[in-house]
Design a protein around this motif. Structure first.
Motif, mmCIF file in Angstrom:
data_model
loop_
_atom_site.group_PDB
_atom_site.id
_atom_site.type_symbol
_atom_site.label_atom_id
_atom_site.label_comp_id
_atom_site.label_asym_id
_atom_site.label_seq_id
_atom_site.Cartn_x
_atom_site.Cartn_y
_atom_site.Cartn_z
ATOM 1 N N GLN A 257 0.827 -1.208 0.000
ATOM 2 C CA GLN A 257 0.000 0.000 0.000
ATOM 3 C C GLN A 257 0.865 1.263 0.000
ATOM 4 O O GLN A 257 0.481 2.280 -0.578
ATOM 5 N N TRP A 258 2.035 1.194 0.624
ATOM 6 C CA TRP A 258 2.957 2.332 0.578
ATOM 7 C C TRP A 258 3.491 2.509 -0.851
ATOM 8 O O TRP A 258 3.567 3.631 -1.363
ATOM 9 N N ARG A 259 3.822 1.394 -1.508
ATOM 10 C CA ARG A 259 4.268 1.492 -2.905
ATOM 11 C C ARG A 259 3.160 2.070 -3.786
ATOM 12 O O ARG A 259 3.424 2.894 -4.673
ATOM 13 N N LEU A 260 1.942 1.661 -3.524
ATOM 14 C CA LEU A 260 0.797 2.173 -4.289
ATOM 15 C C LEU A 260 0.684 3.683 -4.144
ATOM 16 O O LEU A 260 0.456 4.404 -5.120
ATOM 17 N N LEU A 261 0.852 4.167 -2.930
ATOM 18 C CA LEU A 261 0.796 5.612 -2.690
ATOM 19 C C LEU A 261 1.939 6.324 -3.403
ATOM 20 O O LEU A 261 1.731 7.334 -4.084
ATOM 21 N N ARG A 262 3.151 5.803 -3.259
ATOM 22 C CA ARG A 262 4.328 6.471 -3.840
ATOM 23 C C ARG A 262 4.236 6.513 -5.366
ATOM 24 O O ARG A 262 4.644 7.490 -5.996
ATOM 25 N N GLU A 263 3.703 5.448 -5.945
ATOM 26 C CA GLU A 263 3.642 5.369 -7.403
ATOM 27 C C GLU A 263 2.451 6.135 -7.968
ATOM 28 O O GLU A 263 2.422 6.416 -9.171
ATOM 29 N N GLY A 264 1.500 6.475 -7.127
ATOM 30 C CA GLY A 264 0.270 7.085 -7.611
ATOM 31 C C GLY A 264 0.335 8.580 -7.814
ATOM 32 O O GLY A 264 -0.616 9.171 -8.335
ATOM 33 N N GLY A 265 1.408 9.205 -7.365
ATOM 34 C CA GLY A 265 1.535 10.640 -7.540
ATOM 35 C C GLY A 265 0.623 11.424 -6.613
ATOM 36 O O GLY A 265 0.022 10.884 -5.679
ATOM 37 N N SER A 266 0.505 12.710 -6.883
ATOM 38 C CA SER A 266 -0.246 13.593 -5.993
ATOM 39 C C SER A 266 -1.714 13.194 -5.895
ATOM 40 O O SER A 266 -2.359 13.421 -4.863
ATOM 41 N N GLN A 267 -2.262 12.580 -6.958
ATOM 42 C CA GLN A 267 -3.667 12.191 -6.933
ATOM 43 C C GLN A 267 -3.929 11.042 -5.959
ATOM 44 O O GLN A 267 -5.086 10.797 -5.601
ATOM 45 N N ALA A 268 -2.879 10.343 -5.547
ATOM 46 C CA ALA A 268 -3.055 9.213 -4.632
ATOM 47 C C ALA A 268 -3.177 9.650 -3.184
ATOM 48 O O ALA A 268 -3.625 8.873 -2.327
ATOM 49 N N VAL A 269 -2.780 10.883 -2.874
ATOM 50 C CA VAL A 269 -2.744 11.324 -1.480
ATOM 51 C C VAL A 269 -4.137 11.442 -0.883
ATOM 52 O O VAL A 269 -4.392 10.977 0.236
ATOM 53 N N GLY A 270 -5.062 12.054 -1.606
ATOM 54 C CA GLY A 270 -6.404 12.253 -1.073
ATOM 55 C C GLY A 270 -7.086 10.964 -0.660
ATOM 56 O O GLY A 270 -7.542 10.833 0.490
ATOM 57 N N PRO A 271 -7.188 9.961 -1.563
ATOM 58 C CA PRO A 271 -7.793 8.690 -1.158
ATOM 59 C C PRO A 271 -7.067 8.017 0.002
ATOM 60 O O PRO A 271 -7.696 7.404 0.867
ATOM 61 N N ALA A 272 -5.730 8.122 0.032
ATOM 62 C CA ALA A 272 -4.969 7.504 1.126
ATOM 63 C C ALA A 272 -5.315 8.152 2.462
ATOM 64 O O ALA A 272 -5.484 7.454 3.478
ATOM 65 N N VAL A 273 -5.434 9.476 2.476
ATOM 66 C CA VAL A 273 -5.804 10.175 3.712
ATOM 67 C C VAL A 273 -7.180 9.727 4.186
ATOM 68 O O VAL A 273 -7.391 9.455 5.385
ATOM 69 N N LEU A 354 -5.552 18.571 5.898
ATOM 70 C CA LEU A 354 -4.363 19.300 5.445
ATOM 71 C C LEU A 354 -3.095 18.704 6.051
ATOM 72 O O LEU A 354 -2.091 18.496 5.358
ATOM 73 N N GLU A 355 -3.132 18.458 7.353
ATOM 74 C CA GLU A 355 -1.953 17.953 8.061
ATOM 75 C C GLU A 355 -1.565 16.555 7.583
ATOM 76 O O GLU A 355 -0.385 16.274 7.329
ATOM 77 N N LEU A 356 -2.543 15.664 7.478
ATOM 78 C CA LEU A 356 -2.249 14.298 7.048
ATOM 79 C C LEU A 356 -1.771 14.268 5.597
ATOM 80 O O LEU A 356 -0.853 13.524 5.248
ATOM 81 N N SER A 357 -2.384 15.100 4.749
ATOM 82 C CA SER A 357 -1.952 15.164 3.345
ATOM 83 C C SER A 357 -0.515 15.657 3.251
ATOM 84 O O SER A 357 0.299 15.099 2.498
ATOM 85 N N ALA A 358 -0.195 16.715 4.002
ATOM 86 C CA ALA A 358 1.168 17.257 3.972
ATOM 87 C C ALA A 358 2.173 16.222 4.470
ATOM 88 O O ALA A 358 3.282 16.099 3.922
ATOM 89 N N LEU A 359 1.790 15.462 5.493
ATOM 90 C CA LEU A 359 2.702 14.455 6.034
ATOM 91 C C LEU A 359 2.987 13.367 5.005
ATOM 92 O O LEU A 359 4.154 12.994 4.790
ATOM 93 N N LEU A 360 1.962 12.839 4.350
ATOM 94 C CA LEU A 360 2.177 11.792 3.356
ATOM 95 C C LEU A 360 2.961 12.321 2.158
ATOM 96 O O LEU A 360 3.844 11.628 1.628
ATOM 97 N N ARG A 361 2.674 13.545 1.730
ATOM 98 C CA ARG A 361 3.411 14.118 0.607
ATOM 99 C C ARG A 361 4.886 14.311 0.934
ATOM 100 O O ARG A 361 5.743 14.169 0.069
#
Length: 408
Positions: A257-273, A354-361
């Protein structure tokens, strides 16, 4: 099956999920006994819980919003603190407080969040191995304290008080912590009235206004400001802390799931949060008091009864979420109720996202993943619940620059 949602041990062991699953399947409107009280109703299904959240005329917040509340303490803040108020008081208070979170303030807040996250991740990267809760609790605390203009020397103390006020199993400790926070904000408010600054407390004290039923405007009273500053402080701290720690826990256990997030680009952050929020749901339950005879799911409920809404159960409801017991960073749709629902949707929901998105990014481009380096410890609260210790080793990306689409 033995049902005891008051026992602390299952929450400390993170093994209360089977109890909630049994309730959803067998007794979704369950009459739960109390050792020293009349008992309460426990709702475990998503649609029942959402219906109660939406009907604040029948299900009141003004008589307490959690199990174990001290009645005298609730009465002291009822209809003056957002989370223990009903319409029309709740509507007017929320509208007034929303002014302090107006869109015009958000770019500055977002820059503040990004700066705090960058500093914290820099510190963590240099260490390589840490208890991630140390970072997770500093993120929201630094942001909300900075927003409120609280002196930096007080940030750590305020964060500890907030945890005691909402997480301590001891009612005396909770009460004392709340009192200390109230006294602190009374002093801070007096200083901001005399010398306004560019901070949230000054904004609320000098700009926010309540519109009464007759159409006249008035400033918020000192009590309304102090009580709701406490609410903002606690909500901002607890949700992000436990969700951030829970995110690292799941990404460590599920590196795919971490690889999925990293490979998904900025559009992957919202669903992950959103999946992190659904999975962790730090606000375990909410309490309502019935104002008139009614029914839920065909079960008669009497006026005066207490009804508890188990958000953690709603967010694992098999009727709403496909594979609810899987952590899926790209889950869509994701209609979780981690922030409540309806009128009582958490005021700080946007800030937490905002905080969780910034942290994952910030983490994704730097790290290939996380490795658990010790036992994961949970608190024992059935109200605000989550990880209190999660030792991890950070697996640094071999080539930080450009490692992930999130880096650009």
């Amino acid at each position: 099956m033995h049902i005891d949602l008051l026992a602390p041990e299952p929450f400390a062991r993170n093994d209360f999920w089977s109890t909630l699953a049994w309730l959803r399947a067998n007794s979704p409107v369950y009459r739960h006994p109390e050792p020293d009280g009349p008992g309460f109703w426990a709702l475990s299904r998503y649609h029942d819980i959402v219906r109660v959240y939406a009907d604040s005329d029948t299900f009141s917040s003004a008589q307490g919003m959690r199990l174990g509340s001290e009645p005298a303490a609730v009465a002291a803040v009822a209809n003056r603190m957002l989370i223990v108020s009903d319409a029309p008081h709740h509507t007017r208070l929320k509208r007034a407080l929303h002014q302090a979170f107006a869109p015009g303030r958000m770019p500055r807040v977002e820059r503040m969040v990004n700066d705090v996250v960058r500093d914290l991740v820099d510190e963590a990267e240099q260490r390589g191995e840490l208890d991630f809760i140390d970072l997770a609790k500093q993120l929201p605390n630094r942001v909300v304290c900075a927003m409120m203009g609280i002196p930096r020397a007080d940030w750590s103390w305020i964060g500890q008080l907030t945890t005691e006020a909402f997480d301590s199993p001891d009612e005396n400790v909770r009460s004392t912590a709340h009192s200390e926070i109230f006294l602190y904000f009374i002093d801070l408010l007096n200083r901001r009235r005399a010398e306004p600054g560019d901070d949230l407390v000054s904004e609320i004290a000098h700009q926010s206004r309540v519109t009464e039923l007759d159409g006249t405007d008035r400033p918020l009273t000192d009590e309304e400001i102090v009580f709701n500053c406490n609410g903002v402080l606690s909500g901002a701290n607890e949700t992000t802390r436990y969700s951030a720690a829970g995110a690292v826990h799941m990404f460590a256990r599920h590196p795919d799931q971490w690889r999925l997030l990293r490979e998904g680009g900025s559009q992957a952050v919202g669903p992950a949060v959103e999946e992190v929020l659904r999975w962790t749901t730090p606000g375990v339950h909410a309490l309502r008091t019935v104002t008139r005879d009614t029914e839920i799911g065909g079960v008669p409920i009497a006026a005066g009864d207490k009804v508890t809404l188990w958000n953690v159960s709603a967010n694992r409801d098999e009727a709403v979420f496909a594979d609810p017991h899987l952590f899926l960073a790209d889950r869509r749709p994701n209609r979780h109720i981690a922030f409540g629902h309806g009128r009582h949707l958490c005021l700080g929901a946007h800030l937490a996202r905002l905080e969780l998105s910034a942290l994952l990014r910030e983490l994704a481009p730097r790290l290939d993943g996380f490795e658990l380096a010790g036992p994961v410890v949970f608190n024992s609260s059935n109200f605000t619940w989550g990880i209190t210790s999660i030792p991890v080793r950070l697996r640094l990306a071999r080539n930080v620059t450009g490692t992930s689409p999130l880096a650009v």
